[in-house]
Design an enzyme around this catalytic site. Structure first.
Site, PDB file in Angstrom:
ATOM      1  N   LYS A  67      50.884  29.063  14.267  1.00  0.00           N
ATOM      2  CA  LYS A  67      51.946  29.553  15.149  1.00  0.00           C
ATOM      3  C   LYS A  67      52.790  28.387  15.655  1.00  0.00           C
ATOM      4  O   LYS A  67      54.029  28.468  15.696  1.00  0.00           O
ATOM      5  CB  LYS A  67      51.334  30.336  16.322  1.00  0.00           C
ATOM      6  CG  LYS A  67      50.761  31.675  15.883  1.00  0.00           C
ATOM      7  CD  LYS A  67      49.921  32.348  16.950  1.00  0.00           C
ATOM      8  CE  LYS A  67      49.275  33.617  16.386  1.00  0.00           C
ATOM      9  NZ  LYS A  67      48.340  34.269  17.317  1.00  0.00           N
ATOM     10  N   GLN A 111      45.703  33.209  23.088  1.00  0.00           N
ATOM     11  CA  GLN A 111      45.016  33.540  21.836  1.00  0.00           C
ATOM     12  C   GLN A 111      43.721  34.300  22.133  1.00  0.00           C
ATOM     13  O   GLN A 111      42.908  33.855  22.942  1.00  0.00           O
ATOM     14  CB  GLN A 111      44.735  32.241  21.055  1.00  0.00           C
ATOM     15  CG  GLN A 111      44.116  32.452  19.698  1.00  0.00           C
ATOM     16  CD  GLN A 111      45.037  33.179  18.725  1.00  0.00           C
ATOM     17  OE1 GLN A 111      46.227  32.919  18.640  1.00  0.00           O
ATOM     18  NE2 GLN A 111      44.476  34.125  17.982  1.00  0.00           N
ATOM     19  N   ASP A 134      53.405  38.717  22.775  1.00  0.00           N
ATOM     20  CA  ASP A 134      52.445  39.450  21.950  1.00  0.00           C
ATOM     21  C   ASP A 134      52.604  40.960  22.140  1.00  0.00           C
ATOM     22  O   ASP A 134      52.065  41.742  21.354  1.00  0.00           O
ATOM     23  CB  ASP A 134      51.008  39.061  22.334  1.00  0.00           C
ATOM     24  CG  ASP A 134      50.417  38.031  21.375  1.00  0.00           C
ATOM     25  OD1 ASP A 134      50.902  37.944  20.231  1.00  0.00           O
ATOM     26  OD2 ASP A 134      49.476  37.332  21.777  1.00  0.00           O
TER      27      ASP A 134
END
Ligand code: NAD
Length: 300
Positions: A67, A111, A134
Protein backbone atom coordinates in the site's frame (compact mmCIF):
# COMPACT_ATOMS: atom_id res chain seq x y z
CA UNK A 1 -17.91 8.57 -19.88
CA UNK A 2 -18.10 4.91 -20.89
CA UNK A 3 -16.53 2.37 -18.56
CA UNK A 4 -13.12 1.25 -19.85
CA UNK A 5 -13.26 -2.14 -21.54
CA UNK A 6 -10.72 -4.77 -20.60
CA UNK A 7 -8.96 -6.32 -23.50
CA UNK A 8 -9.69 -10.00 -23.11
CA UNK A 9 -8.38 -12.73 -25.34
CA UNK A 10 -11.12 -14.36 -27.43
CA UNK A 11 -12.45 -17.21 -25.34
CA UNK A 12 -11.76 -20.74 -26.42
CA UNK A 13 -14.67 -23.15 -26.22
CA UNK A 14 -15.47 -23.73 -22.57
CA UNK A 15 -12.93 -21.21 -21.33
CA UNK A 16 -14.12 -18.14 -19.47
CA UNK A 17 -12.69 -14.72 -20.26
CA UNK A 18 -10.45 -13.32 -17.55
CA UNK A 19 -11.40 -10.27 -15.53
CA UNK A 20 -7.86 -8.92 -15.41
CA UNK A 21 -7.51 -6.96 -12.17
CA UNK A 22 -3.85 -6.22 -12.77
CA UNK A 23 -4.53 -4.43 -16.05
CA UNK A 24 -7.53 -2.51 -14.73
CA UNK A 25 -5.71 -1.54 -11.50
CA UNK A 26 -2.90 -0.02 -13.61
CA UNK A 27 -5.48 2.14 -15.42
CA UNK A 28 -7.08 3.27 -12.15
CA UNK A 29 -3.70 4.01 -10.55
CA UNK A 30 -2.56 5.99 -13.59
CA UNK A 31 -5.74 8.08 -13.44
CA UNK A 32 -5.28 8.73 -9.70
CA UNK A 33 -1.63 9.72 -10.29
CA UNK A 34 -2.68 12.14 -13.05
CA UNK A 35 -5.34 13.75 -10.82
CA UNK A 36 -2.90 14.05 -7.92
CA UNK A 37 -0.34 15.72 -10.22
CA UNK A 38 -3.00 18.14 -11.48
CA UNK A 39 -4.06 18.95 -7.92
CA UNK A 40 -0.46 19.76 -6.98
CA UNK A 41 0.06 21.78 -10.17
CA UNK A 42 -2.90 23.93 -9.10
CA UNK A 43 -1.25 24.65 -5.76
CA UNK A 44 -3.04 21.92 -3.80
CA UNK A 45 -1.45 19.67 -1.23
CA UNK A 46 -0.52 16.06 -2.06
CA UNK A 47 -3.11 13.73 -0.50
CA UNK A 48 -1.77 12.03 2.64
CA UNK A 49 -2.49 8.50 3.87
CA UNK A 50 -1.59 7.36 7.40
CA UNK A 51 -1.05 3.60 7.60
CA UNK A 52 -1.16 2.12 11.09
CA UNK A 53 0.23 -1.34 11.77
CA UNK A 54 -0.02 -2.95 15.20
CA UNK A 55 2.21 -5.96 15.80
CA UNK A 56 4.28 -8.05 13.43
CA UNK A 57 1.84 -10.22 11.49
CA UNK A 58 3.88 -11.15 8.36
CA UNK A 59 0.93 -11.00 5.92
CA UNK A 60 -0.08 -7.55 7.29
CA UNK A 61 3.50 -6.33 6.86
CA UNK A 62 3.44 -7.36 3.21
CA UNK A 63 0.03 -5.67 2.61
CA UNK A 64 1.21 -2.46 4.30
CA UNK A 65 4.41 -2.41 2.21
CA UNK A 66 2.38 -2.78 -1.01
CA UNK A 67 0.00 0.00 0.00
CA UNK A 68 2.82 2.40 0.87
CA UNK A 69 4.63 1.68 -2.41
CA UNK A 70 1.41 2.20 -4.39
CA UNK A 71 0.92 5.57 -2.65
CA UNK A 72 4.44 6.69 -3.57
CA UNK A 73 3.87 5.77 -7.21
CA UNK A 74 0.65 7.81 -7.31
CA UNK A 75 2.18 10.89 -5.66
CA UNK A 76 0.24 10.31 -2.43
CA UNK A 77 2.22 10.95 0.75
CA UNK A 78 2.19 8.06 3.19
CA UNK A 79 2.84 8.23 6.91
CA UNK A 80 3.68 4.90 8.48
CA UNK A 81 2.88 4.34 12.17
CA UNK A 82 3.92 1.14 13.92
CA UNK A 83 2.84 0.03 17.37
CA UNK A 84 4.17 -3.10 19.02
CA UNK A 85 2.02 -6.20 19.45
CA UNK A 86 1.40 -5.40 23.16
CA UNK A 87 0.21 -1.82 22.51
CA UNK A 88 -2.91 -0.85 24.46
CA UNK A 89 -6.20 0.14 22.87
CA UNK A 90 -5.81 3.58 24.51
CA UNK A 91 -2.46 4.13 22.75
CA UNK A 92 -4.03 3.27 19.40
CA UNK A 93 -7.08 5.49 20.03
CA UNK A 94 -4.80 8.41 20.99
CA UNK A 95 -2.85 7.95 17.75
CA UNK A 96 -6.11 7.94 15.75
CA UNK A 97 -7.25 11.14 17.51
CA UNK A 98 -3.97 12.78 16.51
CA UNK A 99 -4.32 11.64 12.89
CA UNK A 100 -7.96 12.81 12.84
CA UNK A 101 -6.70 16.33 13.75
CA UNK A 102 -3.70 16.34 11.38
CA UNK A 103 -4.47 18.41 8.24
CA UNK A 104 -1.67 16.60 6.33
CA UNK A 105 -3.54 13.33 6.77
CA UNK A 106 -6.54 12.83 4.47
CA UNK A 107 -6.94 9.09 4.98
CA UNK A 108 -6.38 6.75 7.92
CA UNK A 109 -5.96 3.03 7.44
CA UNK A 110 -5.62 0.69 10.41
CA UNK A 111 -4.36 -2.64 9.09
CA UNK A 112 -6.48 -5.58 10.30
CA UNK A 113 -6.40 -7.95 12.10
CA UNK A 114 -5.57 -6.25 15.40
CA UNK A 115 -4.15 -8.05 18.48
CA UNK A 116 -6.72 -9.59 20.83
CA UNK A 117 -6.44 -6.88 23.54
CA UNK A 118 -7.79 -4.25 21.12
CA UNK A 119 -11.50 -3.90 20.28
CA UNK A 120 -11.69 -3.51 16.50
CA UNK A 121 -15.13 -1.89 16.48
CA UNK A 122 -14.07 0.82 18.95
CA UNK A 123 -10.99 1.54 16.85
CA UNK A 124 -12.88 1.76 13.54
CA UNK A 125 -15.55 3.94 15.16
CA UNK A 126 -12.87 6.42 16.28
CA UNK A 127 -11.66 7.21 12.74
CA UNK A 128 -13.33 10.33 11.40
CA UNK A 129 -15.73 9.08 8.67
CA UNK A 130 -14.32 11.55 6.12
CA UNK A 131 -10.84 10.01 6.64
CA UNK A 132 -12.06 6.40 6.72
CA UNK A 133 -10.54 5.37 3.37
CA UNK A 134 -11.18 1.67 4.08
CA UNK A 135 -14.91 2.46 4.33
CA UNK A 136 -15.33 0.34 7.49
CA UNK A 137 -16.80 3.02 9.79
CA UNK A 138 -20.47 2.36 10.63
CA UNK A 139 -21.39 5.72 9.07
CA UNK A 140 -19.81 4.78 5.74
CA UNK A 141 -21.30 1.26 5.81
CA UNK A 142 -24.67 2.78 6.77
CA UNK A 143 -24.52 5.22 3.88
CA UNK A 144 -23.75 2.36 1.49
CA UNK A 145 -26.70 0.41 2.94
CA UNK A 146 -29.00 3.42 2.55
CA UNK A 147 -27.96 3.95 -1.07
CA UNK A 148 -26.03 7.24 -0.73
CA UNK A 149 -22.44 6.05 -0.35
CA UNK A 150 -19.46 8.23 0.54
CA UNK A 151 -16.18 6.33 1.06
CA UNK A 152 -16.88 2.72 -0.05
CA UNK A 153 -15.01 -0.39 1.18
CA UNK A 154 -12.14 -0.98 -1.24
CA UNK A 155 -12.49 -4.68 -2.07
CA UNK A 156 -16.21 -4.65 -3.00
CA UNK A 157 -15.68 -1.36 -4.86
CA UNK A 158 -12.86 -3.02 -6.80
CA UNK A 159 -15.15 -5.94 -7.67
CA UNK A 160 -17.78 -3.52 -9.01
CA UNK A 161 -15.11 -1.79 -11.12
CA UNK A 162 -14.17 -5.18 -12.60
CA UNK A 163 -17.81 -5.84 -13.53
CA UNK A 164 -18.12 -2.36 -15.08
CA UNK A 165 -14.90 -2.83 -17.05
CA UNK A 166 -16.40 -5.86 -18.80
CA UNK A 167 -19.70 -3.97 -19.22
CA UNK A 168 -21.54 -6.57 -17.18
CA UNK A 169 -24.96 -5.19 -16.33
CA UNK A 170 -26.11 -6.37 -12.89
CA UNK A 171 -29.72 -5.22 -13.27
CA UNK A 172 -32.15 -8.05 -12.67
CA UNK A 173 -29.38 -10.66 -12.40
CA UNK A 174 -29.33 -13.13 -9.54
CA UNK A 175 -26.14 -12.43 -7.56
CA UNK A 176 -24.96 -14.82 -4.87
CA UNK A 177 -22.34 -13.58 -2.40
CA UNK A 178 -20.67 -16.36 -0.42
CA UNK A 179 -19.22 -14.86 2.79
CA UNK A 180 -20.76 -12.20 4.99
CA UNK A 181 -17.86 -10.38 6.66
CA UNK A 182 -18.11 -6.65 7.33
CA UNK A 183 -15.14 -5.94 5.10
CA UNK A 184 -16.08 -7.99 2.03
CA UNK A 185 -19.30 -10.04 1.90
CA UNK A 186 -21.82 -7.62 3.41
CA UNK A 187 -20.70 -4.46 1.60
CA UNK A 188 -20.38 -6.53 -1.60
CA UNK A 189 -24.03 -7.55 -1.29
CA UNK A 190 -24.98 -3.87 -0.78
CA UNK A 191 -22.99 -2.82 -3.85
CA UNK A 192 -24.76 -5.44 -5.96
CA UNK A 193 -28.13 -4.37 -4.57
CA UNK A 194 -27.34 -0.75 -5.49
CA UNK A 195 -26.57 -2.02 -9.00
CA UNK A 196 -30.09 -3.50 -9.00
CA UNK A 197 -29.16 -7.18 -8.82
CA UNK A 198 -31.29 -9.59 -6.81
CA UNK A 199 -28.91 -10.59 -4.04
CA UNK A 200 -28.57 -13.70 -1.88
CA UNK A 201 -25.93 -13.90 0.85
CA UNK A 202 -24.52 -17.25 1.97
CA UNK A 203 -22.33 -17.93 5.02
CA UNK A 204 -21.06 -20.85 6.98
CA UNK A 205 -24.52 -21.76 8.34
CA UNK A 206 -26.08 -21.77 4.86
CA UNK A 207 -27.67 -25.09 3.92
CA UNK A 208 -27.05 -26.65 0.52
CA UNK A 209 -24.54 -24.12 -0.79
CA UNK A 210 -24.17 -25.91 -4.16
CA UNK A 211 -27.91 -25.48 -4.89
CA UNK A 212 -27.66 -21.76 -4.18
CA UNK A 213 -24.50 -21.27 -6.23
CA UNK A 214 -26.05 -23.12 -9.20
CA UNK A 215 -28.61 -20.30 -9.55
CA UNK A 216 -26.07 -17.48 -9.61
CA UNK A 217 -25.69 -15.30 -12.70
CA UNK A 218 -23.05 -13.40 -10.73
CA UNK A 219 -21.12 -15.24 -8.03
CA UNK A 220 -18.80 -13.48 -5.57
CA UNK A 221 -16.89 -15.67 -3.13
CA UNK A 222 -15.06 -14.38 -0.03
CA UNK A 223 -14.73 -17.13 2.55
CA UNK A 224 -11.02 -17.87 3.02
CA UNK A 225 -11.70 -21.57 2.30
CA UNK A 226 -9.42 -22.67 -0.55
CA UNK A 227 -11.24 -24.39 -3.41
CA UNK A 228 -14.63 -24.29 -1.63
CA UNK A 229 -16.60 -23.70 -4.86
CA UNK A 230 -16.47 -26.58 -7.34
CA UNK A 231 -16.70 -26.04 -11.09
CA UNK A 232 -19.78 -28.22 -11.49
CA UNK A 233 -21.71 -25.83 -9.20
CA UNK A 234 -21.23 -22.91 -11.59
CA UNK A 235 -24.17 -21.96 -13.79
CA UNK A 236 -23.02 -22.02 -17.43
CA UNK A 237 -22.30 -18.45 -18.54
CA UNK A 238 -22.00 -17.06 -14.99
CA UNK A 239 -19.65 -14.30 -13.91
CA UNK A 240 -17.35 -15.53 -11.12
CA UNK A 241 -15.45 -13.17 -8.83
CA UNK A 242 -13.08 -14.90 -6.43
CA UNK A 243 -12.01 -12.62 -3.57
CA UNK A 244 -10.25 -15.37 -1.60
CA UNK A 245 -6.51 -15.22 -1.16
CA UNK A 246 -5.18 -18.38 0.48
CA UNK A 247 -1.54 -19.41 0.82
CA UNK A 248 -0.95 -23.12 0.28
CA UNK A 249 1.78 -25.23 1.91
CA UNK A 250 4.06 -24.82 -1.14
CA UNK A 251 3.84 -21.01 -0.82
CA UNK A 252 1.56 -20.52 -3.84
CA UNK A 253 -1.66 -18.46 -3.71
CA UNK A 254 -5.07 -19.83 -4.51
CA UNK A 255 -8.64 -18.60 -4.36
CA UNK A 256 -11.87 -19.93 -2.86
CA UNK A 257 -13.03 -21.21 -6.29
CA UNK A 258 -11.55 -24.22 -8.15
CA UNK A 259 -10.32 -22.03 -10.99
CA UNK A 260 -9.56 -24.65 -13.65
CA UNK A 261 -12.94 -26.34 -13.20
CA UNK A 262 -14.91 -23.11 -12.95
CA UNK A 263 -13.44 -21.53 -16.06
CA UNK A 264 -14.88 -24.40 -18.13
CA UNK A 265 -18.41 -23.18 -17.33
CA UNK A 266 -18.20 -19.48 -16.50
CA UNK A 267 -18.33 -16.66 -19.06
CA UNK A 268 -16.04 -14.42 -16.98
CA UNK A 269 -13.75 -15.23 -14.06
CA UNK A 270 -11.13 -13.48 -11.94
CA UNK A 271 -7.75 -15.18 -11.55
CA UNK A 272 -6.02 -15.47 -8.17
CA UNK A 273 -3.61 -13.77 -7.96
CA UNK A 274 -4.16 -10.89 -10.39
CA UNK A 275 -7.92 -10.46 -10.02
CA UNK A 276 -9.49 -8.68 -7.06
CA UNK A 277 -6.28 -8.11 -5.03
CA UNK A 278 -4.74 -5.38 -7.24
CA UNK A 279 -8.13 -3.64 -7.44
CA UNK A 280 -8.32 -3.34 -3.65
CA UNK A 281 -5.14 -1.29 -3.58
CA UNK A 282 -6.17 0.80 -6.59
CA UNK A 283 -9.48 1.65 -4.88
CA UNK A 284 -7.64 2.57 -1.67
CA UNK A 285 -5.68 5.18 -3.64
CA UNK A 286 -8.86 6.40 -5.26
CA UNK A 287 -10.56 6.71 -1.86
CA UNK A 288 -7.57 8.64 -0.47
CA UNK A 289 -7.76 11.12 -3.33
CA UNK A 290 -11.53 11.40 -2.83
CA UNK A 291 -11.04 12.03 0.90
CA UNK A 292 -8.52 14.78 0.10
CA UNK A 293 -10.86 16.39 -2.41
CA UNK A 294 -13.70 16.41 0.11
CA UNK A 295 -11.59 17.33 3.13
CA UNK A 296 -12.99 20.01 5.38
CA UNK A 297 -10.99 21.28 8.29
CA UNK A 298 -12.92 20.60 11.46
CA UNK A 299 -11.02 21.53 14.64
CA UNK A 300 -11.35 18.67 17.15
P1 NAD B 1 -13.86 -13.67 7.26
O1 NAD B 1 -13.22 -14.87 7.87
O2 NAD B 1 -14.02 -12.42 8.04
O3 NAD B 1 -15.31 -14.07 6.72
C1 NAD B 1 -15.50 -15.28 6.03
C2 NAD B 1 -16.96 -15.43 5.68
O4 NAD B 1 -17.11 -16.64 4.94
C3 NAD B 1 -17.89 -15.56 6.90
O5 NAD B 1 -19.07 -14.81 6.68
C4 NAD B 1 -18.22 -17.05 6.96
O6 NAD B 1 -19.53 -17.31 7.49
C5 NAD B 1 -18.13 -17.45 5.50
N1 NAD B 1 -17.75 -18.86 5.34
C6 NAD B 1 -16.70 -19.51 5.90
N2 NAD B 1 -16.72 -20.81 5.55
C7 NAD B 1 -17.79 -20.99 4.75
C8 NAD B 1 -18.35 -22.10 4.09
N3 NAD B 1 -17.81 -23.32 4.18
N4 NAD B 1 -19.48 -21.93 3.36
C9 NAD B 1 -20.06 -20.71 3.25
N5 NAD B 1 -19.58 -19.60 3.88
C10 NAD B 1 -18.46 -19.75 4.60
O7 NAD B 1 -13.02 -13.41 5.91
P2 NAD B 1 -12.88 -12.08 5.01
O8 NAD B 1 -12.05 -11.06 5.73
O9 NAD B 1 -14.20 -11.68 4.46
O10 NAD B 1 -11.97 -12.66 3.82
C11 NAD B 1 -12.42 -13.73 3.00
C12 NAD B 1 -11.32 -14.09 2.01
O11 NAD B 1 -11.08 -12.96 1.18
C13 NAD B 1 -9.97 -14.43 2.62
O12 NAD B 1 -9.34 -15.42 1.80
C14 NAD B 1 -9.20 -13.14 2.54
O13 NAD B 1 -7.79 -13.35 2.49
C15 NAD B 1 -9.70 -12.62 1.22
N6 NAD B 1 -9.61 -11.15 1.07
C16 NAD B 1 -9.11 -10.70 -0.09
C17 NAD B 1 -9.04 -9.35 -0.34
C18 NAD B 1 -8.53 -8.89 -1.66
O14 NAD B 1 -8.13 -7.76 -1.79
N7 NAD B 1 -8.57 -9.75 -2.69
C19 NAD B 1 -9.48 -8.42 0.63
C20 NAD B 1 -10.01 -8.92 1.83
C21 NAD B 1 -10.09 -10.29 2.03
Amino acid sequence: MNAPTLESPPSAVGAARLLDGRALALQVRARVAAEVAERIAHGGQAPGLAVVLVGEDPASQVYVRHKIKACEEAGIRSYSHRLDAQASEEALLELIDRLNRDPQVDGILVQLPLPAQINVQRVLARIRPGKDVDGFHAENLGRLAAGFPALRPCTPKGCMRLLDSAQIDCRGKLAVVVGASNIVGRPMALELLSAEATVLIAHKQTRDLPALVRQADILVVATGVPGLIRGEWIKPGAVVIDVGINRLGDGSLTGDVCFQEARERAAWITPVPGGVGPMTIACLLENTLEAAQNAVFIPV
